[in-house]
Motif scaffolding. Structure first.
Motif, mmCIF file in Angstrom:
data_model
loop_
_atom_site.group_PDB
_atom_site.id
_atom_site.type_symbol
_atom_site.label_atom_id
_atom_site.label_comp_id
_atom_site.label_asym_id
_atom_site.label_seq_id
_atom_site.Cartn_x
_atom_site.Cartn_y
_atom_site.Cartn_z
ATOM 1 N N GLY A 168 -1.905 13.124 -2.951
ATOM 2 C CA GLY A 168 -2.198 13.773 -1.693
ATOM 3 C C GLY A 168 -3.456 14.626 -1.827
ATOM 4 O O GLY A 168 -4.020 14.750 -2.923
ATOM 5 N N ASP A 169 -3.879 15.228 -0.715
ATOM 6 C CA ASP A 169 -5.107 16.011 -0.716
ATOM 7 C C ASP A 169 -4.912 17.460 -1.155
ATOM 8 O O ASP A 169 -5.855 18.235 -1.164
ATOM 9 N N GLY A 170 -3.685 17.805 -1.480
ATOM 10 C CA GLY A 170 -3.442 19.117 -2.071
ATOM 11 C C GLY A 170 -3.047 20.183 -1.062
ATOM 12 O O GLY A 170 -3.379 20.114 0.120
ATOM 13 N N THR A 171 -2.317 21.166 -1.574
ATOM 14 C CA THR A 171 -1.960 22.364 -0.805
ATOM 15 C C THR A 171 -2.358 23.584 -1.622
ATOM 16 O O THR A 171 -1.976 23.698 -2.789
ATOM 17 N N THR A 172 -3.156 24.447 -1.015
ATOM 18 C CA THR A 172 -3.564 25.668 -1.695
ATOM 19 C C THR A 172 -2.513 26.739 -1.442
ATOM 20 O O THR A 172 -2.314 27.157 -0.296
ATOM 21 N N ALA B 15 0.840 -1.195 0.000
ATOM 22 C CA ALA B 15 0.000 0.000 0.000
ATOM 23 C C ALA B 15 0.875 1.246 0.000
ATOM 24 O O ALA B 15 2.009 1.226 0.487
ATOM 25 N N GLN B 16 0.379 2.290 -0.540
ATOM 26 C CA GLN B 16 1.129 3.544 -0.587
ATOM 27 C C GLN B 16 0.216 4.684 -0.188
ATOM 28 O O GLN B 16 -1.001 4.604 -0.366
ATOM 29 N N SER B 17 0.802 5.739 0.373
ATOM 30 C CA SER B 17 0.016 6.903 0.756
ATOM 31 C C SER B 17 0.865 8.159 0.627
ATOM 32 O O SER B 17 2.092 8.090 0.596
ATOM 33 N N VAL B 18 0.179 9.288 0.547
ATOM 34 C CA VAL B 18 0.834 10.584 0.421
ATOM 35 C C VAL B 18 0.217 11.541 1.422
ATOM 36 O O VAL B 18 -1.013 11.625 1.516
ATOM 37 N N THR B 19 1.049 12.263 2.133
ATOM 38 C CA THR B 19 0.578 13.266 3.085
ATOM 39 C C THR B 19 1.166 14.617 2.716
ATOM 40 O O THR B 19 2.390 14.784 2.694
ATOM 41 N N GLN B 20 0.308 15.548 2.406
ATOM 42 C CA GLN B 20 0.753 16.926 2.194
ATOM 43 C C GLN B 20 0.516 17.657 3.507
ATOM 44 O O GLN B 20 -0.621 17.753 3.975
ATOM 45 N N LEU B 21 1.572 18.123 4.089
ATOM 46 C CA LEU B 21 1.561 18.554 5.484
ATOM 47 C C LEU B 21 0.840 19.874 5.715
ATOM 48 O O LEU B 21 0.461 20.173 6.843
ATOM 49 N N ASP B 22 0.663 20.656 4.684
ATOM 50 C CA ASP B 22 0.001 21.949 4.822
ATOM 51 C C ASP B 22 -1.156 22.025 3.849
ATOM 52 O O ASP B 22 -0.961 21.873 2.654
ATOM 53 N N SER B 23 -2.353 22.276 4.355
ATOM 54 C CA SER B 23 -3.491 22.383 3.448
ATOM 55 C C SER B 23 -3.524 23.749 2.761
ATOM 56 O O SER B 23 -4.004 23.851 1.632
ATOM 57 N N GLN B 24 -3.039 24.784 3.467
ATOM 58 C CA GLN B 24 -3.014 26.122 2.881
ATOM 59 C C GLN B 24 -1.694 26.796 3.214
ATOM 60 O O GLN B 24 -1.224 26.715 4.356
ATOM 61 N N VAL B 25 -1.126 27.461 2.225
ATOM 62 C CA VAL B 25 0.122 28.205 2.422
ATOM 63 C C VAL B 25 -0.053 29.594 1.820
ATOM 64 O O VAL B 25 -0.102 29.751 0.604
ATOM 65 N N PRO B 26 -0.201 30.604 2.683
ATOM 66 C CA PRO B 26 -0.227 31.980 2.190
ATOM 67 C C PRO B 26 1.179 32.560 2.188
ATOM 68 O O PRO B 26 1.965 32.316 3.112
ATOM 69 N N VAL B 27 1.516 33.320 1.165
ATOM 70 C CA VAL B 27 2.859 33.879 1.064
ATOM 71 C C VAL B 27 2.786 35.172 0.255
ATOM 72 O O VAL B 27 1.902 35.332 -0.593
ATOM 73 N N PHE B 28 3.685 36.085 0.542
ATOM 74 C CA PHE B 28 3.729 37.338 -0.211
ATOM 75 C C PHE B 28 4.526 37.157 -1.496
ATOM 76 O O PHE B 28 5.441 36.326 -1.582
#
Lengths: 112, 117
Positions: free
Chosen positions: A103-107, A1-14
């Protein structure tokens, strides 16, 4: 089995700041690693991929990622972001059998 | 080079109705994938075709979902009957590799957004 974890759901940056989007994976077999970008109401577009060889991979739009086998990570980086980089980013792994897991994505939101 | 085409782009139906989605992959691409992307989640593989044969359909809810790939080119995905939890974007992708390609690039279509009321 394999899985992916994206640690941050949202990343705001200038704008013009550096950014790192984090991705960890787990798998019992060797995998290939990918980063995709998805703009609103569009399909996914490949940013870069790691198959073998150099652990630092360069992709389109100035993005790069580093494969770290010991930490099972594949973090995406860009030294200076633009407003146009605002999108959803997906990390994915693919096994030798060709099965892909996302993964579930990072915005990423780039602010002026 | 034309990309992966999908239609319709949007569909609204009531629960228990049937719906079908169509995908035309990039010309010459042997492998075709259907993914389900629920809001706030990554794409989940439903079915993978190599030419007109099924490679992987382990995550396809076969009691209500079906898919076929005619003559190894176009593909249709059908849901019958639809449930509320089927509301999602259905993405089609294709890749060139004639074998279940490990590192082969997948090219995605724009998706069909399904809303089940």
């Amino acid at each position: 089995a394999q899985s992916v974890t994206q640690l941050d759901s949202q990343v705001p940056v200038f704008e013009e700041a550096p950014v790192e989007l984090r991705c960890n994976y787990s798998s019992s077999v060797s995998v290939y690693l990918f980063w995709y970008v998805q703009y609103p109401n569009q399909g996914l577009q490949l940013l870069l991929k790691y198959l073998s060889g150099s652990t630092l991979v360069k992709g389109i739009n100035g993005f790069e990622a580093e494969f770290n086998k010991s930490q099972t990570s594949f973090h995406l980086r860009k030294p200076s972001v633009h407003i146009s980089d605002t999108a959803e980013y997906f990390c994915a792994v693919r096994s030798n059998a060709g099965k892909s897991t996302f993964g579930d994505g990072t915005t990423l939101t780039v602010k002026p | 080079e034309a990309g992966v085409a999908q239609s319709p782009r949007y569909k609204i139906i009531e629960k228990r109705q049937s719906v079908a989605f169509w995908c035309n992959p990039i010309s010459g691409h042997a492998t075709l994938y259907w993914y389900q992307q629920i809001l706030g989640q990554g794409p989940k593989l439903l079915i993978q075709f190599q030419n007109n044969g099924v490679v992987d359909d382990s995550q396809l809810p076969k009691d209500r979902f079906s898919a076929e790939r005619l003559k190894g080119v176009d593909s249709t995905l059908k849901i019958q009957p639809a449930k509320l939890e089927d509301s999602a974007v259905y993405l089609c992708a294709s890749s060139l590799d004639p074998a279940p390609g490990q590192g082969d690039t997948q090219y995605f279509g724009p998706g069909t957004r399904l809303t089940v009321l």
